[in-house]
Scaffold this motif. Structure first.
Motif, PDB file in Angstrom:
ATOM      1  N   ARG A  32      26.417 -44.899  -3.745  1.00 56.90           N
ATOM      2  CA  ARG A  32      26.737 -45.219  -5.243  1.00 56.90           C
ATOM      3  C   ARG A  32      28.265 -45.313  -5.546  1.00 56.90           C
ATOM      4  NH1 ARG A  32      23.282 -40.494  -7.283  1.00 56.90           N
ATOM      5  NH2 ARG A  32      24.968 -39.431  -6.282  1.00 56.90           N
ATOM      6  N   THR A  54      30.437 -42.562  -5.885  1.00 54.54           N
ATOM      7  CA  THR A  54      30.729 -41.315  -6.817  1.00 54.54           C
ATOM      8  C   THR A  54      31.368 -40.566  -5.749  1.00 54.54           C
ATOM      9  OG1 THR A  54      28.368 -40.505  -6.368  1.00 54.54           O
ATOM     10  CG2 THR A  54      29.024 -41.483  -8.423  1.00 54.54           C
ATOM     11  N   ASN A  56      34.069 -41.256  -4.265  1.00 52.77           N
ATOM     12  CA  ASN A  56      35.505 -41.480  -4.437  1.00 52.77           C
ATOM     13  C   ASN A  56      35.758 -40.633  -5.587  1.00 52.77           C
ATOM     14  OD1 ASN A  56      37.442 -43.020  -3.629  1.00 52.77           O
ATOM     15  ND2 ASN A  56      36.623 -44.986  -4.273  1.00 52.77           N
ATOM     16  N   LEU A  73      38.904 -38.069  -5.555  1.00 50.42           N
ATOM     17  CA  LEU A  73      40.040 -38.302  -6.181  1.00 50.42           C
ATOM     18  C   LEU A  73      40.602 -37.221  -7.542  1.00 50.42           C
ATOM     19  CD1 LEU A  73      39.767 -42.058  -7.243  1.00 50.42           C
ATOM     20  CD2 LEU A  73      41.399 -41.022  -5.570  1.00 50.42           C
ATOM     21  N   ALA A  81      43.069 -43.982  -4.327  1.00 51.57           N
ATOM     22  CA  ALA A  81      41.947 -44.056  -3.546  1.00 51.57           C
ATOM     23  C   ALA A  81      42.105 -44.976  -2.244  1.00 51.57           C
ATOM     24  CB  ALA A  81      41.023 -45.087  -4.179  1.00 51.57           C
ATOM     25  N   TYR A  94      40.812 -43.109 -13.683  1.00 54.14           N
ATOM     26  CA  TYR A  94      40.356 -44.509 -12.894  1.00 54.14           C
ATOM     27  C   TYR A  94      38.928 -44.822 -13.153  1.00 54.14           C
ATOM     28  CZ  TYR A  94      39.203 -47.025  -8.998  1.00 54.14           C
ATOM     29  OH  TYR A  94      38.567 -48.088  -8.024  1.00 54.14           O
ATOM     30  N   PRO A 111      36.514 -47.732 -11.932  1.00 59.16           N
ATOM     31  CA  PRO A 111      36.251 -48.798 -11.048  1.00 59.16           C
ATOM     32  C   PRO A 111      35.361 -49.918 -11.587  1.00 59.16           C
ATOM     33  CG  PRO A 111      35.213 -47.045 -10.135  1.00 59.16           C
ATOM     34  CD  PRO A 111      35.770 -46.311 -11.249  1.00 59.16           C
ATOM     35  N   PRO A 142      30.227 -46.271 -11.054  1.00 62.18           N
ATOM     36  CA  PRO A 142      29.360 -45.515 -10.456  1.00 62.18           C
ATOM     37  C   PRO A 142      29.112 -44.133 -11.613  1.00 62.18           C
ATOM     38  CG  PRO A 142      30.992 -45.204  -9.216  1.00 62.18           C
ATOM     39  CD  PRO A 142      31.394 -46.325  -9.969  1.00 62.18           C
ATOM     40  N   LEU A 143      27.867 -43.920 -11.375  1.00 62.28           N
ATOM     41  CA  LEU A 143      27.409 -43.058 -12.614  1.00 62.28           C
ATOM     42  C   LEU A 143      26.225 -41.999 -12.017  1.00 62.28           C
ATOM     43  CD1 LEU A 143      27.111 -44.927 -15.733  1.00 62.28           C
ATOM     44  CD2 LEU A 143      28.634 -43.331 -15.278  1.00 62.28           C
ATOM     45  N   TYR A 144      26.065 -40.645 -12.208  1.00 63.51           N
ATOM     46  CA  TYR A 144      25.000 -40.043 -11.688  1.00 63.51           C
ATOM     47  C   TYR A 144      23.762 -40.009 -12.755  1.00 63.51           C
ATOM     48  CZ  TYR A 144      28.130 -37.665  -8.712  1.00 63.51           C
ATOM     49  OH  TYR A 144      29.259 -37.359  -7.821  1.00 63.51           O
ATOM     50  N   ASP A 166      20.638 -39.399 -12.932  1.00 62.06           N
ATOM     51  CA  ASP A 166      19.656 -38.289 -13.341  1.00 62.06           C
ATOM     52  C   ASP A 166      20.384 -37.212 -14.176  1.00 62.06           C
ATOM     53  OD1 ASP A 166      21.806 -37.497 -11.309  1.00 62.06           O
ATOM     54  OD2 ASP A 166      20.762 -35.776 -10.948  1.00 62.06           O
ATOM     55  N   LEU A 167      21.551 -37.386 -14.563  1.00 69.11           N
ATOM     56  CA  LEU A 167      22.146 -36.227 -15.615  1.00 69.11           C
ATOM     57  C   LEU A 167      22.201 -36.707 -17.113  1.00 69.11           C
ATOM     58  CD1 LEU A 167      25.425 -35.172 -13.889  1.00 69.11           C
ATOM     59  CD2 LEU A 167      23.227 -33.948 -13.664  1.00 69.11           C
ATOM     60  N   TYR A 193      30.493 -31.988 -16.109  1.00 62.28           N
ATOM     61  CA  TYR A 193      30.906 -31.811 -14.724  1.00 62.28           C
ATOM     62  C   TYR A 193      31.993 -32.372 -14.404  1.00 62.28           C
ATOM     63  CZ  TYR A 193      30.596 -33.385  -9.807  1.00 62.28           C
ATOM     64  OH  TYR A 193      30.586 -33.716  -8.411  1.00 62.28           O
ATOM     65  N   PHE A 194      32.474 -33.554 -14.905  1.00 60.88           N
ATOM     66  CA  PHE A 194      33.837 -34.098 -14.576  1.00 60.88           C
ATOM     67  C   PHE A 194      34.789 -33.216 -15.197  1.00 60.88           C
ATOM     68  CE2 PHE A 194      31.647 -37.500 -12.859  1.00 60.88           C
ATOM     69  CZ  PHE A 194      32.319 -38.021 -11.600  1.00 60.88           C
ATOM     70  N   ARG A 229      34.463 -40.685 -19.073  1.00 59.57           N
ATOM     71  CA  ARG A 229      34.591 -39.990 -17.875  1.00 59.57           C
ATOM     72  C   ARG A 229      35.852 -39.991 -17.487  1.00 59.57           C
ATOM     73  NH1 ARG A 229      36.401 -41.142 -13.291  1.00 59.57           N
ATOM     74  NH2 ARG A 229      35.581 -43.110 -13.348  1.00 59.57           N
TER      75      ARG A 229
END
Lengths: 711, 331
Positions: A283, A285, A287, A291, B70, B100, B102, B106-108, B110-111, B119-120, B167
């Motif tokens: 996915r 994630t 990364n 970070l 990264a 950052y 990208p 990308p994401l979760y 299910d949340l 979370y972040f 995020r």
């Protein structure tokens, strides 16, 4: 009330999330109503199935038709068999001392039951079991003379005389199903019978034997009584039920539940962790996590604690039954806690290893496969350990004690100290090698686990923060090699007084050393681009200080690892060679080295081992630098083959020379030149040649990289 | 789009900065035999919205990933607010300064939106009320307040993009790195996204944004960098770039004689090139004068009684500049 409780829980969760956000995220993502309910149902269902299976294995309700009168121990008399057409002499063992006497004197002890250990009220019975011997002659029952007179045995109606006596004995000791027992016989159950016997060595003696009711039913969980061939269930004094060997029943439940705890933790837990990291990688994630300012420890501990949380829940629900089963099986609380503690430590080692391997895999195809491979690997590893430590290899110390190391990886090892010795007796023997008690074993297992956490934690920290960096810091590799050598020598020390194990120790030293060196090659090799960058950096340096080059090669992480691996290999081999030779020198293995030639062979083999590892390292590094696609595949394949081939060759040749009475016969040449000198010089030449190619390759790479950058 | 007030903590976080938010020196990144980035010297001022343009494979993503830590560079150094970045052990306080996003955000899935940001926020050490306030602020900023309890998988692509942005700014970074954030968005979503970036700019956050939609960048950015084959071929404030590289054209349409118009135009000094379109009755001139001089030109033509039906000025777009500079310089 409920609201306050909910609020407290939420606040605690909030605090937990502040200290470890990853754990909170995993808990929130997994502890959904459906998954929790499913987990609880599955766990309870599993327990129910186990309990029902074991319940079904019990003998069931007592069937009175099956009950008959017997004694404990059950004694089969010879003498009455004279009534049958079959002669007594064919039934008695040929070497029985008083066989002739038995033939002449009527009733002697034939078979005595050898029942399983019986608990409770069978004290007199056990005493009788220990006293009575086959062939002892029956003199009196309850003080009444039972010896047939010579007249009775020689008279014309001797058969009816003997039959009458047999009937008397049978009336008072055994015979018949419950329903056919006479009221007098039924009253006899629970009473005792005094037998006076005669033995040529001991003379006349009396034993008290309890009369008991027995069933013809056979079941593994009964308290057993009967002949050697027929182990029947004994019946309770009140003749209402069978007597069950509950400790054994609970012990089997405990073992079954232990398997249900250990294998899911190893198999499913490893799968969940590896799959979760593979998902994060796919996915992208992962990364973000790398970070973030949170440390690798926080993130990865959150993963270890949170990802398999449903599995922990399922296992946690099994624990009360596991605990109750253990206590009812008669195991001590300390033993039960010790098992949990060692299991916890060993599981954590496996989980950290899983995380490391998962983080190290970058190939997209492998990402899908790795959870399955790792999970299958973990299960297979523990199955092999379970069967291996329980195999007859350990029973007679057929293998080197170096292999005892693996026992410390098996959670079942602790069973040797408290589970009934009939189950994992060989593990007990294996652990006996350590000569330690249970508390010391738990301490050893803890220290062993901590010993793994340090390098694993170090490698995880590095790999998590930078995926291109080497797994292991070179500074760290030298003390690690030292510890490895000490552990190997320490394990071999256990059998230091057994010169016959010398060969086995050498074989296992070679195999374990080989595995260690290959692992070191993987852990110390930088990525191809990193190595190229280093060559360019060295090429661009205006002042070429040799000290800085050696510093790079010995403790830098970006340079070619050949020197560092060579030093580690020399360190390992020297320590193990000196250690092994010291055992010999101080009197251990005193028969191992028969003459000075064997010492020379031994040292030549050690040199060849170093040469092989060095050769393999140079081969793999040269291939890694080749400008071809998938060079790491070639590097791995050729490196592994050469790694396996040369040390094996050196070992085999060493053993051949070592054991050959007349080594000069080999190839008709000088033995050392033929068997060791030739391969050694060949290996040396090849290594030097490849080393030169590798150095040239690195220099050319540095030049070309610099040119490309400047162009 | 809701225009929100600048969050107090964001303003505070960006009040004391050195002049340069990002500085790179000889930044080079090689992947085996391929040089993705070559000797890039980049200076981005604090509070700037810096647009990074270039064709696919030019090294935009690599540059952004290097700045986001990264990836680590093959050669070169990166300074954030004057402090050198140590890639072997990145400084935690510098990690806190970077946001950052990208290109694949990308994401979760299910949340819920709230749990994802929570979370972040925790990963970046935001605690208690500060965390709650910050989540509310970024949700308002990206206009996702009404979706706070929605599961991420149910969001549209534009919303997911904005959630990704939320995020990346949840921890109030001073530098925001956005890698093609508007790719795949419809015009409405793009407009909303532009508004969010404007809001962030107004808060003083330094934004580095790479995109293929040059019109968006022209509208948003204060400075532009052009990457080609790993080389930074141009880096300048947008105004300077326009002044230096963008040519102004004036299109004049007449119902009368084109030759008369041409004769009249030749009397002016500011004309560089002249192109006639006889069928349309138009003349297109390259004009180097300022707006006042353009007005003088129009007045002179009217006084010369030339029957005009069209007189308008055109400036070369960012896209024109890119095609003009990018390809010629790199090749």
């Amino acid at each position: 009330m409920l609201g306050t409780h909910l609020l407290t829980t939420l606040i605690n969760l909030d605090r937990l999330g502040d200290s470890n956000p990853q754990l909170l995220r995993e808990l929130k993502g997994r502890l959904k109503r459906f998954s929790v309910v499913t987990t609880i149902v599955l766990s309870l269902l599993c327990q129910m199935v186990v309990m029902l299976s074991f319940w079904a294995a019990l003998p069931g309700p007592l069937v009175l038709d099956d009950v008959s009168l017997s004694t404990y121990p059950r004694i089969e008399w010879f003498g009455e068999t004279q009534l049958s057409p079959e002669p007594v002499k064919d039934l008695l063992p040929a070497d029985m001392a008083n066989r002739d006497r038995a033939m002449q004197s009527g009733f002697v002890v034939g078979y005595i039951a050898a029942p399983t250990p019986v608990r409770g009220d069978k004290g007199p019975g056990i005493a009788a079991l220990n006293a009575i011997q086959q062939g002892d002659r029956l003199i009196k029952i309850d003080g009444q003379l039972k010896i047939p007179s010579d007249d009775q045995l020689t008279g014309p109606n001797w058969q009816s005389q003997v039959k009458s006596l047999a009937g008397t004995i049978g009336e008072q000791t055994a015979k018949g199903s419950y329903l056919s027992l006479t009221p007098q016989q039924q009253k006899l159950i629970g009473t005792t019978i005094d037998l006076e016997l005669y033995n040529a060595e001991r003379g006349y003696y009396t034993v008290t034997v309890p009369r008991i009711a027995v069933s013809h039913k056979r079941n593994p969980y009964c308290l057993k009584v009967g002949s050697i061939r027929n182990k029947f269930c004994s019946v309770s004094q009140d003749r209402q039920s069978y007597q069950i060997n509950w400790p054994q029943w609970y012990s089997h439940i405990y073992i079954c539940l232990s398997l249900l705890i250990v294998f899911p933790l190893m198999g499913v837990g490893v799968f969940m962790l590896a799959n979760n990291l593979a998902d994060e990688k796919r996915r992208g994630t992962l990364n973000f996590l790398q970070l973030s300012p949170k440390s690798a420890f926080t993130i990865l501990s959150g993963k270890v604690l949170g990802v398999p949380v449903c599995l922990y829940l399922a296992v946690g629900l099994l624990l009360p039954l596991h605990w109750v089963a253990g206590l009812n099986a008669g195991y001590g609380i300390g033993h039960l806690l010790g098992f949990y503690l060692t299991l916890l430590c060993q599981t954590l080692v496996v989980y950290l290893g899983t995380l490391l391997l998962s983080l190290s895999v970058a190939n997209s195809m492998m990402l899908g496969l790795q959870p399955w491979l790792l999970s299958a690997g973990a299960i297979a590893f523990h199955l092999i350990l379970l069967f291996y430590v329980g195999s007859s290899q350990f029973e007679h110390y057929l293998d080197s004690t170096v292999l005892l190391w693996f026992v410390l990886f098996s959670p079942f090892s602790s069973f040797a100290y408290f589970v009934q010795p009939t189950e994992p007796a060989n593990i007990a023997l294996a652990l006996g090698g350590f000569q330690i008690n249970f508390a010391q074993y738990v301490m050893l297992a803890l220290i062993h686990a901590v010993g793994w956490y340090l390098p694993l934690g170090h490698m995880l920290e590095r790999r998590f923060s930078n995926s291109t960096i080497t797994l292991l810091n070179r500074r760290f590799s030298y003390p690690l090699t030292l510890i490895f050598a000490i552990v190997m020598l320490g394990l071999a020390w256990i059998q230091a007084d057994n010169p016959e194990m010398g060969h086995w120790h050498l074989i296992w030293f070679t195999i374990m050393g080989l595995i260690y060196c290959v692992a070191l090659m993987v852990a110390l090799s930088p990525a191809r681009q990193t190595l190229k960058d280093w060559t360019r950096f060295r090429h661009a340096l205006t002042s070429h200080e040799p000290l800085s080059l050696w510093k790079d090669l010995l403790i830098g992480d970006a340079s070619s690892p050949v020197i560092a691996i060579a030093i580690n290999c020399v360190l390992l081999t020297s320590l193990m060679t000196i250690g092994f030779y010291s055992y010999h020198n101080y009197g251990y293995y005193h028969n191992f080295f028969q003459n000075s030639n064997q010492v020379t062979v031994f040292i030549c083999c050690a040199i060849m081992f170093i040469g092989s590892i060095l050769f393999s390292t140079v081969v793999s590094q040269t291939l890694l630098m080749l400008p071809r696609k998938k060079s790491w595949v070639w590097c791995g394949a050729v490196g592994s083959i050469s790694c396996l081939a040369f040390p094996t060759l050196s070992l085999v040749m060493g053993i051949v020379v070592f054991d050959t009475a007349s080594p000069t016969q080999i190839l008709g040449m000088s033995p050392y030149f033929a068997v060791l000198g030739l391969p050694l010089s060949l290996l040396g030449t090849l290594t030097a040649l490849l080393g030169a190619i590798h150095i040239r390759q690195l220099m050319r790479s540095g030049r070309s990289e610099l040119q490309q950058l400047l162009s | 789009m809701t225009q929100t007030l600048p969050p107090a903590n964001l303003v505070k976080a960006n009040s004391a900065r050195t002049e340069l938010a990002i500085r790179t020196q000889h930044l080079t990144k090689r992947f085996d035999r391929y040089t993705a980035l070559r000797d890039v010297d980049l200076d981005i001022e604090s509070g700037a919205v810096y647009g990074l343009i270039g064709p696919n494979g030019a090294g935009k993503t690599t540059l952004i990933r290097l700045l986001a830590m990264a990836e680590s560079p093959t050669v070169g150094e990166v300074f954030l607010h004057g402090e050198k970045l140590h890639y072997a052990r990145p400084q935690l306080h510098l990690k806190q300064q970077i946001g950052y996003l990208p290109d694949d955000f990308p994401l979760y899935e299910d949340l819920s939106v709230w749990d994802y940001l929570d979370y972040f926020a925790r990963l970046y050490d935001l605690k208690g009320k500060e965390r709650t306030r910050s989540i509310h602020q970024v949700l308002d900023l990206v206009n996702l307040g009404h979706k706070r309890n929605s599961i991420i998988t149910s969001l549209s692509r534009g919303m997911k993009q904005r959630l990704g942005l939320a995020r990346s700014i949840i921890h109030t970074p001073s530098i925001l790195l956005l890698d093609e954030p508007v790719s795949g968005l419809d015009p409405v979503a793009r407009q909303e996204f532009r508004q969010v970036i404007r809001n962030l700019h107004s808060l003083g956050i330094t934004v580095l944004i790479s995109s293929h939609v040059l019109s968006d960048l022209a509208e948003l950015c204060t400075a532009i960098g052009i990457l080609e084959f790993g080389c930074l071929v141009e880096s300048a404030p947008l105004e300077t770039l326009y002044q230096r590289l963008s040519q102004q054209h004036i299109v004049i349409g007449t119902r009368g004689d084109l030759k008369t118009l041409q004769t009249e135009l030749r009397q002016f000094d500011n004309l560089l090139e002249l192109e006639t379109k006889p069928q349309a009755g138009q003349v297109k001139i390259q004009f180097s004068g300022n707006p006042d001089e353009a007005a003088d030109l129009l007045r002179a033509l009217v006084e010369a009684k030339i029957p005009l039906y069209e007189f308008h000025s055109e400036k070369e777009s960012l896209e024109d500049i890119f095609f003009k500079i990018g390809h010629t310089q790199s090749t």
